[in-house]
Motif scaffolding. Sequence first.
Motif, short mmCIF file in Angstrom:
data_model
loop_
_atom_site.label_atom_id
_atom_site.label_comp_id
_atom_site.label_asym_id
_atom_site.label_seq_id
_atom_site.Cartn_x
_atom_site.Cartn_y
_atom_site.Cartn_z
N ILE A 54 0.92 -1.01 -0.06
CA ILE A 54 -0.04 0.20 0.03
C ILE A 54 0.61 1.36 0.02
N PHE A 58 0.11 3.53 -3.13
CA PHE A 58 -0.99 4.62 -2.86
C PHE A 58 -0.14 5.88 -2.38
N PHE A 59 0.90 5.70 -1.74
CA PHE A 59 1.45 6.73 -0.98
C PHE A 59 3.10 6.95 -1.70
N LYS A 60 3.20 6.49 -2.67
CA LYS A 60 4.27 6.50 -3.71
C LYS A 60 5.61 6.53 -3.06
#
Length: 88
Positions: A54, A58-60
Amino acid sequence: MKFSEGFTRVVPSALMFVLYGASFTALAFALKKIDVSVAYAIWSGLGTAIIFTIGIFFFKESVSVLKVVSLLLIITGVVGLKLSGASH
């Protein structure tokens, strides 16, 4: 937790608590069939792998060889516990 922005957003905060509850419920059911050491190792190792994924998508967050190797060591440890032959 990050999406809840310090519990200031209602839906992500509520969803987080529901998913934590579901996670603990699944762990409780798993404990009926397998040893606590294996169940907890799987629960925490799987959680670590999911959060790792994730974080990347999603948060790079950055991916490094050390991070991937460390995750693989966690997974190897969980598999090793499971293969140790202990049964409930």
